[in-house]
Design an enzyme around this catalytic site. Structure first.
Site: not given
Ligand code: ADP
Length: 500
Positions: A198, A273, A307, A404
């Site tokens: 997906k 992750e 990231c 982040e």
């Protein structure tokens, strides 16, 4: 419903100069199930648009639980044959796929620019990076050795062998439309697993193109299935089906935590992750010029939407002003615009909401006492654009230090001692990547030992490559992608005893 009966089959832009090679990729705007392009059972569709121009690039069927179950059934059937193929057979197909990705480099890069927005040069690099994983895992699968172990009883022998675990549910984000799927499916296919993937609904087209290429080189029907649409429904179907033995996910901590919790019910293996909060430490004895260039290279990559981007730049007080001037001079002049414009180095953010969020983080830092040195306001280029922004002295309590940023903001903070830098760096639970710059070898070693992150770059902004294990520590994730470890994530080990 067949793919033919759904509205428009056009994929790409109608505007001149925006991806004329994309038409060479003959995939359908459809689900890929059991080697066929398919519609969704609900007959609902969703639009994929260009973050730069907001033009609709394709209408795709909106998959739900029933479609996902169909895809899982196809993957489970295909697994019965695929798991019995030799590593050499799988390697041959993976190498052919790598070759074909190379042949379609330009159309794939253009498709990335269209659906994701990154500059074309970066998108070409993304295609090469994706390709490298197919080549690496093709080679690595053939070198997957087991072990023999001595039993204390001399009439017995022990062997450890690796076997493909089963169907893998692959869930990928929008920031690496081709490379995130590539890393996961290359490893899983090499291991002998089959896949239901997906991709993000914001960028599903590159994954579908990859599915088409896999079909072209002869991967058997059902080995790679692709569904996108209702993320929670697709996720639930993958989580509850017993044939799905691994969930391999890249995305937010929030979704990762949810998938991990639910996967626990059937003790499914997970590879997660998740986000990072990378410190970028610059010591007074660093090559400042190099450190500034590397910092900007990290931040301009995908407009900071990666990231491993530097999130907190910690600079030793003695060189703070000098380093700040170097960064400001270069970053404030970074050409921003549409990804198809050759000189552009920073494209749009993925959505206007993403730009809103970056602006919120900047406002929050300014309200907490940070100073804006450049940028720090909405762009005139459009709602998805945000200018390169440099902030000075955002306090540790503000959001952009704890979260982040995922945008084009460099936040500079100063420190006095090495111990203080280490403590500031390690304060986050999002321990994916960390960087330290120093020409002192001993300090470099100390940093490598003290920075508790999955990836540590000493004077190196990109230690990431298909040959090496990539992943986070603490709340940045579980498991590794790339290297030998990346293959082992999709294999169960089996202890086999022989008695003579
Ligand atoms: P981001 O905030 O970076 O988009 P997300 O974690 O929301 O990160 O998205 C990463 C991927 O996870 C996307 O493909 C998204 O559709 C998918 N996703 C989000 N929520 C769920 C869910 N409940 N179940 C399965 N997949 C999900």
């Amino acid at each position: 419903m067949s793919a033919e009966s759904r509205g428009s089959k056009r994929i790409g832009s109608k505007q001149p100069g925006r991806g004329s090679h994309v038409a060479e990729l003959k995939f359908e705007p459809a689900l890929l199930i059991n080697g066929r392009w398919d519609g969704s059972t609900s007959a609902r569709t969703f639009a994929v648009d260009d973050p730069s121009t907001h033009e609709v690039l394709a209408e795709l069927p909106f998959a739900g639980a029933a479609d996902t179950e169909k895809a899982i059934a196809a993957a489970a059937r295909a697994f019965e044959t695929w798991k019995r193929t030799s590593a050499l057979e799988r390697a041959d197909l993976l190498l052919k796929l790598a070759q074909l990705i190379g042949e379609f480099r330009e159309p794939l890069a253009e498709l990335t620019v269209l659906e994701q927005g990154m500059p074309i040069a970066a998108a070409r690099g993304g295609v090469d990076y994706a390709l490298s994983f197919f080549r690496w895992f093709a080679e690595e699968a053939r070198r997957l050795y087991g072990e023999t172990i001595s039993h204390p009883d001399p009439t017995r022998k022990l062997i450890v062998e690796h076997f493909p675990r089963g169907v893998v549910g692959v869930i990928t984000p929008w920031n690496g439309p081709l490379s995130a799927p590539a890393k996961k499916i290359a490893a899983a296919l090499a291991a002998g697993c089959t896949i239901v993937m997906k991709p993000s609904e914001l960028t599903p087209l590159s994954a579908l193109a990859l599915g088409w290429l896999a079909r072209q080189v002869g991967f058997p029907p059902g080995t790679v299935n692709i569904v996108s649409g209702d993320a929670p429904q697709i996720g639930r179907a993958l989580l509850r089906h017993p044939a799905v033995r691994t969930i391999s996910f890249t995305g937010s901590l929030r979704t990762g935590r949810y998938l991990y919790t639910r996967a626990a019910r059937q003790i499914k293996h997970v590879v997660l992750e998740l986000g990072g909060n990378a410190p970028f430490i610059v010591f007074a004895d660093a090559d400042l010029d190099r450190a500034a260039n590397d910092l900007i290279a990290l931040k301009k990559s995908n407009s900071g939407q990666v990231c491993v981007a530097a999130n907190r730049v910690l600079v030793e007080r003695a060189v703070f002003d000098e380093f700040q001037s170097l960064v400001l001079a270069r970053y404030s002049r970074l050409p921003v615009g549409d990804g198809f414009t050759v000189q552009v180095e920073q494209g749009p953010l993925i959505t206007s909401q993403a730009a809103d969020r970056v602006d919120e983080l900047v406002r929050d830092a300014l309200a907490s006492g940070a100073a804006a040195l450049c940028g720090a306001k909405r762009s005139e280029l459009g709602p998805n654009f945000y200018p390169p922004t440099v902030l000075n002295s955002a306090p540790p309590t503000c959001r952009m230090v704890k979260e982040e940023i995922f945008g084009p903001v460099i936040s500079l903070m100063s420190f006095k001692t090495e111990a203080e830098a280490i403590a500031l760096a390690n304060v986050t639970p999002h321990r994916l990547a960390a960087y330290a710059y120093s020409t002192n070898l001993e300090r470099g070693w100390r940093m490598a030992k003290e920075l508790d992150f999955g990836v540590v770059g000493i004077n190196d902004p990109r230690p990431i490559t298909c040959e090496a294990p990539f992943g986070g520590n603490c709340q940045a994730g579980i498991g590794r992608e790339g290297g030998r470890s990346g293959l082992l994530e999709y294999l169960d080990s089996r202890l086999i005893g022989f008695r003579g």
